[in-house]
Design a protein around this motif. Structure first.
Motif, PDB file in Angstrom:
ATOM      1  N   VAL A 100       0.850  -1.185   0.000  1.00  0.00           N
ATOM      2  CA  VAL A 100       0.000   0.000   0.000  1.00  0.00           C
ATOM      3  C   VAL A 100       0.884   1.233   0.000  1.00  0.00           C
ATOM      4  O   VAL A 100       1.959   1.252   0.601  1.00  0.00           O
ATOM      5  N   ALA A 101       0.451   2.262  -0.719  1.00  0.00           N
ATOM      6  CA  ALA A 101       1.138   3.551  -0.743  1.00  0.00           C
ATOM      7  C   ALA A 101       0.074   4.633  -0.663  1.00  0.00           C
ATOM      8  O   ALA A 101      -1.077   4.420  -1.038  1.00  0.00           O
ATOM      9  N   ALA A 102       0.457   5.805  -0.174  1.00  0.00           N
ATOM     10  CA  ALA A 102      -0.549   6.846   0.051  1.00  0.00           C
ATOM     11  C   ALA A 102       0.032   8.231  -0.106  1.00  0.00           C
ATOM     12  O   ALA A 102       1.210   8.468   0.152  1.00  0.00           O
ATOM     13  N   SER A 103      -0.824   9.149  -0.535  1.00  0.00           N
ATOM     14  CA  SER A 103      -0.531  10.586  -0.565  1.00  0.00           C
ATOM     15  C   SER A 103      -1.884  11.274  -0.425  1.00  0.00           C
ATOM     16  O   SER A 103      -2.508  11.183   0.621  1.00  0.00           O
ATOM     17  N   ARG A 153       2.691  27.560  -3.958  1.00  0.00           N
ATOM     18  CA  ARG A 153       2.868  28.210  -5.249  1.00  0.00           C
ATOM     19  C   ARG A 153       2.925  27.154  -6.352  1.00  0.00           C
ATOM     20  O   ARG A 153       3.803  27.162  -7.193  1.00  0.00           O
ATOM     21  N   GLY A 154       2.015  26.209  -6.302  1.00  0.00           N
ATOM     22  CA  GLY A 154       2.016  25.136  -7.281  1.00  0.00           C
ATOM     23  C   GLY A 154       1.368  25.534  -8.587  1.00  0.00           C
ATOM     24  O   GLY A 154       0.930  26.664  -8.778  1.00  0.00           O
ATOM     25  N   SER A 155       1.301  24.565  -9.509  1.00  0.00           N
ATOM     26  CA  SER A 155       0.652  24.819 -10.787  1.00  0.00           C
ATOM     27  C   SER A 155      -0.838  25.043 -10.571  1.00  0.00           C
ATOM     28  O   SER A 155      -1.435  24.459  -9.669  1.00  0.00           O
ATOM     29  N   PRO A 156      -1.468  25.878 -11.384  1.00  0.00           N
ATOM     30  CA  PRO A 156      -2.921  26.036 -11.300  1.00  0.00           C
ATOM     31  C   PRO A 156      -3.589  24.678 -11.426  1.00  0.00           C
ATOM     32  O   PRO A 156      -3.182  23.849 -12.241  1.00  0.00           O
ATOM     33  N   PRO A 157      -4.604  24.388 -10.619  1.00  0.00           N
ATOM     34  CA  PRO A 157      -5.180  23.044 -10.569  1.00  0.00           C
ATOM     35  C   PRO A 157      -5.994  22.680 -11.798  1.00  0.00           C
ATOM     36  O   PRO A 157      -6.569  23.531 -12.454  1.00  0.00           O
ATOM     37  N   ILE A 158      -6.028  21.386 -12.091  1.00  0.00           N
ATOM     38  CA  ILE A 158      -6.883  20.854 -13.143  1.00  0.00           C
ATOM     39  C   ILE A 158      -7.722  19.730 -12.544  1.00  0.00           C
ATOM     40  O   ILE A 158      -7.355  19.119 -11.538  1.00  0.00           O
ATOM     41  N   ALA A 159      -8.851  19.440 -13.180  1.00  0.00           N
ATOM     42  CA  ALA A 159      -9.793  18.472 -12.628  1.00  0.00           C
ATOM     43  C   ALA A 159      -9.452  17.035 -12.980  1.00  0.00           C
ATOM     44  O   ALA A 159      -9.918  16.102 -12.332  1.00  0.00           O
ATOM     45  N   ASP A 160      -8.621  16.835 -14.033  1.00  0.00           N
ATOM     46  CA  ASP A 160      -8.355  15.475 -14.505  1.00  0.00           C
ATOM     47  C   ASP A 160      -6.860  15.181 -14.491  1.00  0.00           C
ATOM     48  O   ASP A 160      -6.287  14.749 -15.478  1.00  0.00           O
ATOM     49  N   ALA A 161      -6.215  15.378 -13.348  1.00  0.00           N
ATOM     50  CA  ALA A 161      -4.766  15.147 -13.260  1.00  0.00           C
ATOM     51  C   ALA A 161      -4.407  13.696 -13.542  1.00  0.00           C
ATOM     52  O   ALA A 161      -3.336  13.415 -14.080  1.00  0.00           O
ATOM     53  N   GLY A 162      -5.249  12.754 -13.135  1.00  0.00           N
ATOM     54  CA  GLY A 162      -5.068  11.367 -13.566  1.00  0.00           C
ATOM     55  C   GLY A 162      -4.310  10.452 -12.630  1.00  0.00           C
ATOM     56  O   GLY A 162      -3.940   9.341 -13.022  1.00  0.00           O
ATOM     57  N   GLN A 163      -4.090  10.849 -11.371  1.00  0.00           N
ATOM     58  CA  GLN A 163      -3.230  10.058 -10.490  1.00  0.00           C
ATOM     59  C   GLN A 163      -3.816   8.722 -10.048  1.00  0.00           C
ATOM     60  O   GLN A 163      -3.074   7.875  -9.540  1.00  0.00           O
ATOM     61  N   ILE A 164      -5.147   8.499 -10.238  1.00  0.00           N
ATOM     62  CA  ILE A 164      -5.658   7.171  -9.910  1.00  0.00           C
ATOM     63  C   ILE A 164      -5.617   6.242 -11.125  1.00  0.00           C
ATOM     64  O   ILE A 164      -5.862   5.047 -10.996  1.00  0.00           O
ATOM     65  N   GLY A 165      -5.298   6.772 -12.303  1.00  0.00           N
ATOM     66  CA  GLY A 165      -4.991   5.944 -13.457  1.00  0.00           C
ATOM     67  C   GLY A 165      -6.135   5.161 -14.063  1.00  0.00           C
ATOM     68  O   GLY A 165      -5.899   4.172 -14.774  1.00  0.00           O
ATOM     69  N   GLY A 203       4.600   3.894  -5.641  1.00  0.00           N
ATOM     70  CA  GLY A 203       4.812   5.131  -4.898  1.00  0.00           C
ATOM     71  C   GLY A 203       3.767   6.150  -5.295  1.00  0.00           C
ATOM     72  O   GLY A 203       3.456   6.303  -6.481  1.00  0.00           O
ATOM     73  N   CYS A 204       3.208   6.831  -4.311  1.00  0.00           N
ATOM     74  CA  CYS A 204       2.214   7.870  -4.566  1.00  0.00           C
ATOM     75  C   CYS A 204       2.832   9.238  -4.328  1.00  0.00           C
ATOM     76  O   CYS A 204       3.233   9.549  -3.195  1.00  0.00           O
ATOM     77  N   GLY A 205       2.924  10.055  -5.380  1.00  0.00           N
ATOM     78  CA  GLY A 205       3.330  11.441  -5.232  1.00  0.00           C
ATOM     79  C   GLY A 205       2.117  12.293  -4.919  1.00  0.00           C
ATOM     80  O   GLY A 205       1.006  11.787  -4.734  1.00  0.00           O
ATOM     81  N   ARG A 206       2.316  13.594  -4.875  1.00  0.00           N
ATOM     82  CA  ARG A 206       1.193  14.465  -4.536  1.00  0.00           C
ATOM     83  C   ARG A 206       0.044  14.296  -5.529  1.00  0.00           C
ATOM     84  O   ARG A 206      -1.098  14.167  -5.134  1.00  0.00           O
ATOM     85  N   TYR A 207       0.391  14.283  -6.828  1.00  0.00           N
ATOM     86  CA  TYR A 207      -0.640  14.132  -7.854  1.00  0.00           C
ATOM     87  C   TYR A 207      -0.213  13.153  -8.941  1.00  0.00           C
ATOM     88  O   TYR A 207      -0.660  13.263 -10.077  1.00  0.00           O
ATOM     89  N   HIS A 208       0.654  12.214  -8.635  1.00  0.00           N
ATOM     90  CA  HIS A 208       1.027  11.208  -9.621  1.00  0.00           C
ATOM     91  C   HIS A 208       1.374   9.898  -8.921  1.00  0.00           C
ATOM     92  O   HIS A 208       1.550   9.859  -7.699  1.00  0.00           O
ATOM     93  N   GLY A 224       7.511  11.868  -5.093  1.00  0.00           N
ATOM     94  CA  GLY A 224       7.366  13.049  -4.258  1.00  0.00           C
ATOM     95  C   GLY A 224       6.413  14.036  -4.908  1.00  0.00           C
ATOM     96  O   GLY A 224       5.524  13.645  -5.673  1.00  0.00           O
ATOM     97  N   ARG A 225       6.602  15.335  -4.640  1.00  0.00           N
ATOM     98  CA  ARG A 225       5.699  16.331  -5.219  1.00  0.00           C
ATOM     99  C   ARG A 225       5.968  16.533  -6.698  1.00  0.00           C
ATOM    100  O   ARG A 225       5.075  16.402  -7.537  1.00  0.00           O
ATOM    101  N   TYR A 226       7.192  16.874  -7.043  1.00  0.00           N
ATOM    102  CA  TYR A 226       7.541  17.169  -8.425  1.00  0.00           C
ATOM    103  C   TYR A 226       8.555  16.185  -8.990  1.00  0.00           C
ATOM    104  O   TYR A 226       9.204  16.477  -9.985  1.00  0.00           O
TER     105      TYR A 226
END
Length: 484
Positions: A102-105, A131-143, A167-172, A261-263
């Motif tokens: 199991v992995a989590a973010s 100060r991250g990138s402007p958010p999007i609704a379909d980033a896709g991290q659950i694949g 491994g689970c990053g912030r959004y990937h 990680g994050r980026y």
């Protein structure tokens, strides 16, 4: 000699290395080794040399289940009871068999004994703060498609692969497989997928949602480039992403384990070498940080970290990395970026590799982890050392910049694995008890207490029974426990 059970567990990872028993041996606890660390893994392990064989009765009544707690919502994988507390088992069909990793973010990923990968949680990139990138609704991290809060299988390029590490990053998300290949999916705004993504739905400039740092630049591409349209291949950008697994070529090397990680992302090869991609200047020479920011294609190219070999585990936080070697040595380095955006890199943080001598003078480390800005390591003697940002260190004395043992001697409990969340730390003992320190505002330590910052370890309230592995996500946690 290393048993088959131990070889399999070396693969278990979301977020420490693992030791694991075959289906016929789940009733007995596997031994702990320095290379293997805890019984299962939170983040990164090493690829198994063989897969387990399990009987049909194991599928009918899986002995290993995943539990989640903290913050609640889609990420806990319990759609009928998505509350933060108490800890509860994920809602996964028992016929699918045992959960072995199991992995989590901000989302959660589970590997089952047959090598299939399941995910649950947020699929957007909003809520990143700073100060991250402007958010999007379909980033896709659950694949995958389907309900966010119900664990669903990730297929596509993974359909015929057997996942061994995740491994689970912030959004990937990053996955390694039994074949030694690496796949990634999710946000690719800074090249963290290690390959090209596909341009998603670009936020409309007239109604773009700004992040909490008031970054409202929703344009895609770099200066002098024509903005890309949805569906076009992209190297980076706020809407650059992949909603399905894509293959990452890591120099043609066979990969044992991964971290995210994050980026940035990382992979450990079967030779013990570490490769990274995304915004990560760890151990980089010269003007690597500037190159990663200005050259749109350089960040998503995997590159080898020089100066360290024989690595068995790596973990990535928001600002730094930590490494564990087969000898129990511990190294750290800063990525050169602040975890939010490259333009805000912390120039004062050294990207040079640092070896921590305390783990080389008799007692080596058995497991390591890093959170947003703190580090934690357990030793073969069962002790715990922490350093970095003070909120999650579990102590109120000593040098925060150097590994220091906890004010409460955890060796009496014999800690076998550790995991680090944003501002909290979890520790698993040899008898399956979970202890935690730091923030519990969202219930990370088993109790939801506003403004809480536990400066000494506390036992997790309402802990799952017979825990074998624990992992800390961003503001939630997960564990693998024997089904009673």
């Amino acid at each position: 000699p290393m048993s088959r059970a131990m070889r399999l567990a070396l693969a278990i990872a979301c977020i420490a290395c693992a030791v694991h028993a075959e289906a016929s041996q789940y009733g007995a606890r596997a031994p702990v080794s320095r290379r293997a660390g805890p019984d299962f893994a939170a983040d990164v392990g090493t690829t198994p040399t063989s897969s387990p064989t399990i009987s049909s009765s194991s599928y009918d009544n899986p002995r290993l289940r995943a539990y989640t707690w903290g913050i609640g919502g889609d990420r806990v994988g319990r759609p009928s009871r998505p509350s933060a507390l108490p800890p509860g088992p994920i809602e996964l069909d028992a016929a699918l068999g045992n959960v072995v990793a199991v992995a989590a973010s901000g989302h959660t990923a589970f590997i089952l004994e047959d090598g299939s990968l399941y995910t649950a949680g947020r699929n957007a990139s909003d809520g990143g703060g700073g100060r991250g990138s402007p958010p999007i609704a379909d980033a896709g991290q659950i694949g995958r498609d389907g309900p966010l809060g119900a664990p669903g299988r990730v297929l596509g390029a993974l359909r015929d692969e057997r996942a061994t590490s995740v491994g689970c990053g912030r959004y990937h998300t990053v996955v390694s497989t039994e074949s030694g290949r690496v796949y990634s999916f999710g946000l690719n705004d800074r090249g963290q997928l290690g390959t090209k993504g596909v341009m998603g739905r670009v936020p409309d400039s007239s109604s773009c949602t700004c992040d909490s740092g008031m970054n409202c630049d929703c344009s895609e591409g770099t200066e002098g480039e024509t903005p890309l349209a949805p569906g076009e291949a992209c190297d980076r950008g706020a809407a650059c992403r992949s909603g399905v697994p894509v293959h990452v070529d890591v120099w043609g090397e066979k990969i044992n384990s991964v971290a995210a990680g994050r980026y940035t992302s990382a992979a450990v090869s079967e030779k013990g070498e570490v490769f990274v991609w995304g915004l990560n200047a760890c151990a980089g020479a010269g003007n690597l940080r500037d190159e990663l920011l200005t050259n749109v294609k350089s960040a998503n190219q995997p590159r080898r970290i020089l100066g360290i070999t024989d690595v068995v585990k790596v973990d990535i936080g928001y600002v730094a990395m930590i490494f564990l070697t087969s000898k129990g040595e511990v190294y750290t380095c800063y990525t050169g970026f602040d975890g939010y955006a490259g333009a805000n890199a912390d120039a004062s943080a050294s990207t040079a590799l640092k070896k921590h001598a305390v783990f080389s003078s008799g007692t080596g480390a058995s497991d390591v982890a890093t959170g947003r800005c703190h580090f934690v390591a357990s030793t073969t003697a069962g002790k715990v050392y922490t350093w970095g940002c003070p909120n999650a260190l579990g102590r109120t004395y000593g040098d925060n910049h150097e590994p220091t043992s906890l004010s409460v001697d955890m060796s009496r409990e014999f800690v076998v694995s550790v995991s680090a969340g944003e501002y909290f730390t979890l520790m698993l003992t040899r008898d399956g008890t979970i202890y935690g320190t730091g923030d519990s505002n969202s219930g990370q330590l088993g109790a939801k207490i506003a403004g809480s910052k536990f400066k000494t370890p506390i036992r997790l309230a309402s802990s799952p029974p017979r825990v074998l592995a624990v992992t800390a996500g961003y503001q939630h946690a997960a564990a693998i426990a024997r089904n009673v």
